[in-house]
Design an enzyme around this catalytic site. Sequence first.
Site, PDB file in Angstrom:
ATOM      1  CE  LYS A 297      -4.183  -1.823   2.238  1.00  0.00           C
ATOM      2  NZ  LYS A 297      -5.065  -1.767   3.167  1.00  0.00           N
ATOM      3  CG  ASP A 333      -8.093   0.846   2.822  1.00  0.00           C
ATOM      4  OD1 ASP A 333      -9.088   0.010   2.311  1.00  0.00           O
ATOM      5  OD2 ASP A 333      -7.010   0.593   2.672  1.00  0.00           O
TER       6      ASP A 333
END
Length: 500
Positions: A297, A333
């Site tokens: 990420k 997210d």
Amino acid sequence: MPRECLLIQVVSGASTEEVRRAYLAADPRADVVELRLDTVKDLDVDRILSARGKPKLVTMRSRRQGGEAAPGDREPVLRRALLAGVEYLDLEFGADDRALLEGAGPRPLRRRSTRLVLSSHDFNGTPAELPERCREMLRVAPAGALVKIVTFADASTDNLRVRDLLRAAAGSDGARRLIAFCMGPKGLPSRILAPVWGSAAIYAPAMGAAPTAPGQIPLEDVCDLYRCDRIGPRTRLLGVLANPVAHSLSPRMHNAALAALDLDYRYLPFEATTLAEFLPLMSELRVAGLSVTIPYKEKILPYLDSLDPVARDVRAVNTVVKTWNRLCGSNTDVEAAIEPLRRRMPLRDREAAVLGAGGAARALVYGLLREGARVTIFNRTEERARELARELGARHRPWRALRGRRFDLLVNATSVGMAPNLDATPVPAAWVAAPVVYDIVYNPPETRFLREARRRGATVIDGVEMFVAQGAAQFRLFTGRDAPVDVMRRTVLEALRGAA
Ligand code: ATR
């Protein structure tokens, strides 16, 4: 499958009866059943071969060939199979089987009614001289035989080497002679795409059957999850990049959503040890969108051409979309972490406690602060809590200071309680003093932390909501369509139930 690509169901077992039963229960969608006879301890070849059903491929590999048979046991079994008139017989390319193949021994192992599969397996890697080996195998293979080359994928790019082999072997008449794909988790894309790349067959065991090679995809998933039979040259590819990727639920969730809307996309699992290894595959396969997860990420940031404002702020990307050959990073997210909360309570000026200071906590704290909540971070390693709090403008307290304090909201953003550690919980039940309790762990859907909070009267929110919400937002970015959220949630819960 494209009609020219055989779907071969692999059947193995420790006993004659087990293999016979599995053969008779073969999936109706299989074209051929491979009988791995070398795994059978009490082998009664005639009993197995006398069973009537799908065309049979008999395989009896010695230990040196990656199977379990003693070398001397093979030839009699293979000859019996020929005499019984099996449709396909597997012989290994190399010195051991040359005599059988060329007839240097007493009688060559051939019969007109039986099609040979001349195979080569490399369990240690994908060797440099693959094209030469392939040419040699195609040269020595008897007329009508299939040639099978299977290697272990050391790197994502090994998928491309197998694709190039298949392309080079494509005959002008369209007939397929070569079967090729890679084993191992990094080779999964090749197993899914082999039919469209021109492979003459793919191999799959039934769901729940013991795998006979690393990275096998169950037959049910070949047909229902990846819908390999309907992948065409225009099918657009998406996927999840992770290391490891095997347990990711994203392929299930996204493919179910794509199928529900009848979109011609497939969502693949991609495993890579480094980004440098993966990016050529992404580019060559023209992957249009990517979910990015642990451990990439943050690492992927330098490779992207642009970032959305949230990704730029939290310095983490979970979604990459390719537009006009530019890689655009987004972060779904943050919104996904907050949305389940926002639906249940106003967040402005509320006191929120966040447990954890890793990547998941970062998204949550950022989102909560953006909504106007007051956030206190508690982390086992206090130094990390301090750093995150300073960076994002939150407060932090020592882990034990949570005891006896009331908050409007308590969130677990640590990994504690995740399967298989079902009995673990980040803090004792007595410390949980908030009317709303949220756990970002989604496997299991109800963690011990949530169970105890529920018993204490709290409103609980499970991690499945966040997982589905981040996926649904990705789906929109990938396809431009609203995600069928109910389908996604149901698929995830079913998969979690199946895995429990
Ligand atoms: P992620 O990106 O998924 O959040 P991470 O960066 O590894 O993963 O963070 C994991 C979080 O879980 C950290 O806050 C970690 O605490 P430390 O910073 O002290 O390592 C927390 N965590 C993991 N195991 C824990 C445990 N047994 N008890 C308490 N906290 C734990």
